[in-house]
Design an enzyme around this catalytic site. Structure first.
Site, PDB file in Angstrom:
ATOM      1  N   HIS A   1      15.066 -13.854  -2.586  1.00 52.34           N
ATOM      2  CA  HIS A   1      16.197 -14.466  -1.638  1.00 52.34           C
ATOM      3  C   HIS A   1      15.564 -15.608  -0.996  1.00 52.34           C
ATOM      4  O   HIS A   1      14.670 -15.364  -0.078  1.00 52.34           O
ATOM      5  CB  HIS A   1      16.838 -13.653  -0.776  1.00 52.34           C
ATOM      6  CG  HIS A   1      17.791 -12.734  -1.325  1.00 52.34           C
ATOM      7  ND1 HIS A   1      18.168 -11.292  -0.940  1.00 52.34           N
ATOM      8  CD2 HIS A   1      18.951 -12.879  -2.313  1.00 52.34           C
ATOM      9  CE1 HIS A   1      19.064 -10.969  -1.869  1.00 52.34           C
ATOM     10  NE2 HIS A   1      19.652 -11.842  -2.448  1.00 52.34           N
TER      11      HIS A   1
ATOM     12  N   GLU B   1      13.329  -4.287   3.859  1.00 52.51           N
ATOM     13  CA  GLU B   1      13.922  -5.155   4.736  1.00 52.51           C
ATOM     14  C   GLU B   1      12.782  -5.411   5.848  1.00 52.51           C
ATOM     15  O   GLU B   1      12.868  -4.472   6.484  1.00 52.51           O
ATOM     16  CB  GLU B   1      15.197  -5.055   5.261  1.00 52.51           C
ATOM     17  CG  GLU B   1      16.454  -4.748   4.256  1.00 52.51           C
ATOM     18  CD  GLU B   1      16.790  -5.996   3.566  1.00 52.51           C
ATOM     19  OE1 GLU B   1      16.319  -7.227   3.803  1.00 52.51           O
ATOM     20  OE2 GLU B   1      17.571  -5.721   2.822  1.00 52.51           O
TER      21      GLU B   1
HETATM   22  O1  0X9 Z   1      21.887  -7.364  -0.177  1.00 45.41           O
HETATM   23  C1  0X9 Z   1      20.845  -7.453  -0.864  1.00 45.41           C
HETATM   24  O2  0X9 Z   1      20.470  -7.987  -1.666  1.00 45.41           O
HETATM   25  C2  0X9 Z   1      19.540  -6.877  -0.080  1.00 45.41           C
HETATM   26  N1  0X9 Z   1      19.800  -7.121   1.408  1.00 45.41           N
HETATM   27  S1  0X9 Z   1      19.632  -8.824   1.924  1.00 45.41           S
HETATM   28  O3  0X9 Z   1      19.778  -8.955   3.437  1.00 45.41           O
HETATM   29  N2  0X9 Z   1      18.099  -8.752   1.780  1.00 45.41           N
HETATM   30  O4  0X9 Z   1      20.111  -9.674   1.058  1.00 45.41           O
HETATM   31  C3  0X9 Z   1      19.440  -5.414  -0.126  1.00 45.41           C
HETATM   32  C4  0X9 Z   1      19.767  -4.746  -1.549  1.00 45.41           C
HETATM   33  C5  0X9 Z   1      19.553  -3.402  -1.396  1.00 45.41           C
HETATM   34  N3  0X9 Z   1      19.409  -2.912  -2.822  1.00 45.41           N
HETATM   35  C6  0X9 Z   1      20.651  -2.540  -3.619  1.00 45.41           C
HETATM   36  N4  0X9 Z   1      21.765  -2.720  -3.292  1.00 45.41           N
HETATM   37  N5  0X9 Z   1      20.548  -2.192  -4.933  1.00 45.41           N
HETATM   38 ZN    ZN Z   2      17.338 -10.319   0.543  1.00 44.90          ZN
END
Ligand code: 0X9
Ligand code: ZN
Length: 421
Positions: A188, A384
């Site tokens: 990201h 995170e």
């Molecule tokens: O939403 C995401 O991709 C991640 N959080 S963020 O705030 N950095 O964007 C968390 C991803 C966790 N893993 C899965 N959902 N598989």
């Molecule tokens: Zn992320």
């Protein structure tokens, strides 16, 4: 009557006014009028639904409340939809561009005002590095350390290299194979602390004399170089890659929704959404390259850790469903706590060990779920990093070193524990 004031005078006056107000050549213009809202408690999945429509961007998740960014042209529509569902909001930031400009002025930094020349021997501790600075560090690291080798595993949409560093174990003569660890960072774009920590971990890894056991470690410190670069030059809040899509003004695919495991759940088909999943699984060059490189070493992989921000949480699978428990969940939690305890011992920073879908939100197509569900890696996590939301993505660079130190300590403890299995 039409004004007869010549353009050149108007332009000069504008420049003077802009200079006096300190707003000249703002690189945050794209975020002018965007607002940050804190939504009322017990919002459920409503913000995620509105995000999938492309009307807002969920930033942080704390219990049941949420912080969101709303683009200027979506303010009314987002407010209407939220109100319809009984969600109220408090405006935290009236204008994100002004907020970021003020913040930069206060911290005396800007992308164009780098502190000093960079000689590539160490990762920066005083500022976030540009992609070119990172490349320079990685090349130097692999030249100077016989245990480290640097490979480009592919090219990004805009043709930047996707770099992977392989750090071999300290004692290759040790016949006991520990297996391998995969660390992915920067998928990201705006989560700048993630690649910064990955580079500091690389520095530790090449100096380590066996304290992590006999693991091979593969690190991809910058999985989304185009998005990262764009978040430096044009849009500090950019999350996705830089894929050109069919809708002008709605570029980018969320690379953490593009992996092929229960593809589509908790992700969006809408190109304008921050969680756009792409046209098909692995539609993106970045995720394809990661998939292929991970697949090559899949039999060795014991741990996959994907570094993100923010929230200070160690997330374990599944992310795609709240209704199924992933295999090895009790071990994932127990080893996760070993990580969190060791990380806390350094600067007292608390990382909560939580389930992705159950405690955060449902989202499929992410690295962690794919590595566990398809490759069968036992320990897959999303970490995170700092902070808990005070600064969020706009985390001051003074956090780079302490954050890296606690993650390194956590990782060491985790690997030591796993190597006993
Ligand atoms: O939403 C995401 O991709 C991640 N959080 S963020 O705030 N950095 O964007 C968390 C991803 C966790 N893993 C899965 N959902 N598989
Ligand atoms: Zn992320």
């Amino acid at each position: 009557m039409m004004s007869t004031v010549p353009f050149v005078i108007v332009a000069t006056v504008t420049v003077i006014v802009a200079t006096v107000s300190g707003k000249e050549s703002s690189r945050h213009e794209i975020l002018r009028g965007h607002q940050i809202w804190q939504l009322s408690n017990d919002v459920g999945d409503v913000p995620l639904e509105v995000m999938q429509k492309g009307l807002l961007d969920v930033l942080g998740h704390f219990g049941t409340s949420k912080k969101v960014r709303v683009p200027f042209h979506c303010l009314e529509e987002a407010q209407r939809l939220l109100q319809e569902k009984g969600v109220s909001r408090e405006i935290l930031v009236e204008d994100l561009a002004t907020y970021l400009e003020d913040h930069e002025r206060l911290s005396k930094r800007s992308a164009t005002m780098k502190s000093d020349a960079y000689n590539c021997s160490q990762p920066r501790h005083d500022d976030y590095m540009t992609f070119e600075e990172m490349e320079c560090f990685l090349k130097r690291l692999s030249e100077d350390n016989p245990r480290a080798s640097l490979t480009s595993i592919g090219k990004s949409f805009e043709n930047r290299d996707l770099w992977m560093v392989h750090v071999r174990p300290n004692d290759p003569s040790d016949s006991e194979e520990a297996g391998a660890v995969w660390i992915e960072a920067g998928i990201h774009a705006r989560e700048w602390i993630s690649p910064a920590v990955a580079l500091h971990i690389l520095k530790e890894l090449v100096q380590d004399n066996g304290s992590i056991g006999n693991f091979d470690v593969y690190v991809v410190p910058m999985a989304n170089p185009d998005g990262y670069n764009y978040s430096f030059t044009s849009d500090r809040m950019w999350r996705k890659n830089r894929r050109i899509t069919s809708q002008p003004g709605c570029g980018g695919v969320d690379l953490n929704r593009n992996w092929d495991f229960h593809y589509g759940v908790g992700a969006s088909e809408n190109e304008c959404s921050e969680v756009y999943r792409g046209s098909e699984p692995f539609s993106e060059p970045e995720t394809k390259a990661l998939r292929d490189a991970m697949t090559k070493v899949k039999d060795q992989l014991k741990v996959v850790m994907s570094l993100h921000s923010y929230g200070q949480q160690l997330l374990y699978p599944w992310g795609y469903t709240k209704h199924k428990t992933a295999p090895d969940t009790s071990d994932l939690i127990a080893r996760g706590k070993v990580f969190a305890d060791a990380a806390k011992s350094v600067h007292n920073t608390v990382y909560k060990v939580v389930n992705s879908a159950g405690d955060l939100y449902k989202a499929s197509g992410a690295t962690d779920d794919w590595a566990k569900g398809v490759l069968g890696v036992k320990y897959t996590y999303t970490l995170e990093l700092r902070d808990e939301g005070m600064s969020g993505f706009n985390l001051d660079p003074s956090h780079i070193v302490p954050c890296s130190e606690e993650v390194w300590e956590g990782l060491r403890a985790l690997l030591n524990e796993i190597s006993k299995e």
